[in-house]
Design a protein around this motif. Sequence first.
Motif, PDB file in Angstrom:
ATOM      1  N   THR A 139      -0.091  16.406  -3.495  1.00 27.79           N
ATOM      2  CA  THR A 139      -1.554  15.659  -2.708  1.00 27.79           C
ATOM      3  C   THR A 139      -2.530  15.509  -3.904  1.00 27.79           C
ATOM      4  N   GLU A 140      -2.578  16.680  -5.011  1.00 28.97           N
ATOM      5  CA  GLU A 140      -3.500  16.496  -5.940  1.00 28.97           C
ATOM      6  C   GLU A 140      -3.664  15.382  -6.711  1.00 28.97           C
ATOM      7  N   LEU A 141      -2.202  14.769  -7.227  1.00 33.51           N
ATOM      8  CA  LEU A 141      -2.327  13.618  -8.002  1.00 33.51           C
ATOM      9  C   LEU A 141      -2.512  12.259  -7.209  1.00 33.51           C
ATOM     10  N   LEU A 142      -2.376  12.405  -5.744  1.00 30.70           N
ATOM     11  CA  LEU A 142      -2.712  11.198  -4.933  1.00 30.70           C
ATOM     12  C   LEU A 142      -4.080  10.996  -4.798  1.00 30.70           C
ATOM     13  N   LYS A 143      -4.787  12.227  -4.650  1.00 29.40           N
ATOM     14  CA  LYS A 143      -6.224  12.286  -4.393  1.00 29.40           C
ATOM     15  C   LYS A 143      -6.879  11.809  -5.825  1.00 29.40           C
ATOM     16  N   GLN A 144      -6.506  11.657  -7.031  1.00 33.54           N
ATOM     17  CA  GLN A 144      -6.860  11.224  -8.198  1.00 33.54           C
ATOM     18  C   GLN A 144      -7.070   9.628  -8.233  1.00 33.54           C
ATOM     19  N   PHE A 145      -6.139   9.086  -7.309  1.00 33.87           N
ATOM     20  CA  PHE A 145      -5.850   7.496  -7.572  1.00 33.87           C
ATOM     21  C   PHE A 145      -6.253   7.214  -6.014  1.00 33.87           C
ATOM     22  N   ALA A 146      -6.993   8.054  -5.196  1.00 33.84           N
ATOM     23  CA  ALA A 146      -7.520   7.363  -3.914  1.00 33.84           C
ATOM     24  C   ALA A 146      -9.160   7.520  -3.711  1.00 33.84           C
ATOM     25  N   ALA A 147      -9.691   6.729  -3.163  1.00 35.35           N
ATOM     26  CA  ALA A 147     -11.027   6.648  -2.760  1.00 35.35           C
ATOM     27  C   ALA A 147     -11.417   7.918  -2.021  1.00 35.35           C
ATOM     28  N   PRO A 148     -12.348   8.919  -2.368  1.00 39.98           N
ATOM     29  CA  PRO A 148     -12.624  10.257  -1.773  1.00 39.98           C
ATOM     30  C   PRO A 148     -13.103   9.950  -0.405  1.00 39.98           C
ATOM     31  N   TYR A 166       1.718   1.173  -8.337  1.00 41.17           N
ATOM     32  CA  TYR A 166       0.699   0.793  -7.587  1.00 41.17           C
ATOM     33  C   TYR A 166       1.164   0.762  -5.949  1.00 41.17           C
ATOM     34  N   LYS A 167       2.530   0.086  -5.840  1.00 42.45           N
ATOM     35  CA  LYS A 167       2.936   0.043  -4.593  1.00 42.45           C
ATOM     36  C   LYS A 167       3.636   1.392  -4.078  1.00 42.45           C
ATOM     37  N   ASN A 168       3.957   2.310  -5.131  1.00 40.69           N
ATOM     38  CA  ASN A 168       4.570   3.431  -4.914  1.00 40.69           C
ATOM     39  C   ASN A 168       3.395   4.267  -4.373  1.00 40.69           C
ATOM     40  N   LEU A 169       2.211   4.074  -4.972  1.00 40.84           N
ATOM     41  CA  LEU A 169       0.979   5.008  -4.569  1.00 40.84           C
ATOM     42  C   LEU A 169       0.619   4.428  -3.032  1.00 40.84           C
ATOM     43  N   GLN A 170       0.625   3.459  -2.742  1.00 43.71           N
ATOM     44  CA  GLN A 170       0.251   2.902  -1.367  1.00 43.71           C
ATOM     45  C   GLN A 170       1.464   3.459  -0.529  1.00 43.71           C
ATOM     46  N   ILE A 171       2.522   3.433  -0.687  1.00 43.62           N
ATOM     47  CA  ILE A 171       3.574   3.931   0.125  1.00 43.62           C
ATOM     48  C   ILE A 171       3.597   5.472   0.294  1.00 43.62           C
ATOM     49  N   GLU A 172       3.284   6.255  -0.742  1.00 47.61           N
ATOM     50  CA  GLU A 172       3.057   7.722  -0.658  1.00 47.61           C
ATOM     51  C   GLU A 172       2.019   8.168   0.196  1.00 47.61           C
ATOM     52  N   LEU A 173       0.858   7.390   0.008  1.00 40.80           N
ATOM     53  CA  LEU A 173      -0.178   7.682   0.707  1.00 40.80           C
ATOM     54  C   LEU A 173      -0.085   7.402   2.241  1.00 40.80           C
ATOM     55  N   LYS A 175       2.769   7.663   3.636  1.00 40.65           N
ATOM     56  CA  LYS A 175       3.685   9.013   4.150  1.00 40.65           C
ATOM     57  C   LYS A 175       2.890  10.173   4.225  1.00 40.65           C
ATOM     58  N   ALA A 176       1.912  10.444   3.306  1.00 42.87           N
ATOM     59  CA  ALA A 176       1.223  11.626   3.266  1.00 42.87           C
ATOM     60  C   ALA A 176       0.142  11.532   4.384  1.00 42.87           C
ATOM     61  N   LYS A 177      -0.497  10.567   5.112  1.00 42.79           N
ATOM     62  CA  LYS A 177      -1.125  10.702   6.153  1.00 42.79           C
ATOM     63  C   LYS A 177      -0.201  10.792   7.591  1.00 42.79           C
ATOM     64  N   ASP A 178       0.821  10.144   7.519  1.00 40.19           N
ATOM     65  CA  ASP A 178       1.754  10.069   8.660  1.00 40.19           C
ATOM     66  C   ASP A 178       2.243  11.513   8.979  1.00 40.19           C
ATOM     67  N   ARG A 179       2.583  12.069   7.772  1.00 41.73           N
ATOM     68  CA  ARG A 179       3.200  13.535   7.703  1.00 41.73           C
ATOM     69  C   ARG A 179       2.306  14.913   7.806  1.00 41.73           C
ATOM     70  N   GLY A 180       1.087  14.483   7.458  1.00 36.64           N
ATOM     71  CA  GLY A 180       0.117  15.470   7.692  1.00 36.64           C
ATOM     72  C   GLY A 180      -0.389  16.253   6.407  1.00 36.64           C
ATOM     73  N   THR A 181       0.209  15.669   5.252  1.00 37.35           N
ATOM     74  CA  THR A 181      -0.333  16.273   4.046  1.00 37.35           C
ATOM     75  C   THR A 181      -1.728  15.958   3.674  1.00 37.35           C
ATOM     76  N   LEU A 182      -2.151  14.706   3.919  1.00 39.92           N
ATOM     77  CA  LEU A 182      -3.438  14.248   3.777  1.00 39.92           C
ATOM     78  C   LEU A 182      -4.033  13.964   5.256  1.00 39.92           C
ATOM     79  N   GLU A 183      -5.349  14.088   5.379  1.00 40.64           N
ATOM     80  CA  GLU A 183      -6.157  13.654   6.348  1.00 40.64           C
ATOM     81  C   GLU A 183      -6.387  12.281   6.670  1.00 40.64           C
ATOM     82  N   LYS A 184      -6.517  11.725   7.796  1.00 44.48           N
ATOM     83  CA  LYS A 184      -6.722  10.469   8.341  1.00 44.48           C
ATOM     84  C   LYS A 184      -8.121  10.461   8.479  1.00 44.48           C
ATOM     85  N   TYR A 185      -8.802   9.730   7.941  1.00 42.80           N
ATOM     86  CA  TYR A 185     -10.264   9.146   7.976  1.00 42.80           C
ATOM     87  C   TYR A 185     -10.470   8.065   9.168  1.00 42.80           C
TER      88      TYR A 185
END
Length: 227
Positions: A139-148, A166-173, A175-185
């Motif tokens: 998640t720490e690396l994903l947050k660097q490439f995502a809008a806060p 860039y496509k890998n980043l979108q897919i992993e973001l 996944k992270a939101k669906d699996r709960g490692t990142l919050e959904k806004y």
Amino acid sequence: MLSRRIFSAIGSFSSSILSTRTVLLNGVISRAELCLSCHLLDAEKEKKARPPLTDREFEGKPGYLVVKAPLEKCIEYLKSESYKAVYGDDPVWKNYRRNVVGTYAIRLRTTCIRKGIISTGSACPICRDDYLKFDYRHTELLKQFAAPETLQAMNPKITGLCEKQYKNLQIELMKAKDRGTLEKYYVPRVYNMKYYKGAAKQQSLLLQQEQAELDKNTSDVYVQSKT
């Protein structure tokens, strides 16, 4: 001058095609033998090709064989002193510059790695480092490439990512939101129920008035038709 070069190249290419056709028609060499000779030439080219660079000294440079580290080591790398020595407290993409004219690249690069080897100069921030890769658990690396504010992927023209990463980043973001490692806004919405109730009452009154006028007009027409 450029047009002359183009026409000369086209002429040489067409003459080579004609020569191969005449050779085949005359029966000097068969098609199978011609294909075999082409394969042998390709094999010789591969033998003469420079072997890939495996030394860590050449990491991120053209010809380097990319071997991504396991996820556990990638997560530890972001907390290590070697990471801070290279990137400091800034995001990975902060000091990256692609070798193009101007501040931002007009067109995204398709990929930096072909057949496991870096094939371009100034590879993108993820492709050039063996200890950086996108994963929904990292998640720490994903947050660097995502809008806060929204945790949506930032524009790759700003971060310098190639199209594949860039496509890998979108897919992993996702996944992270669906699996709960990142919050959904979600965008907060506040409803004023008094306004909506008042608007509903006003709309019902207007409908009643329109229905009454319609009934009155129909009754007048009915009376006139009788007389």
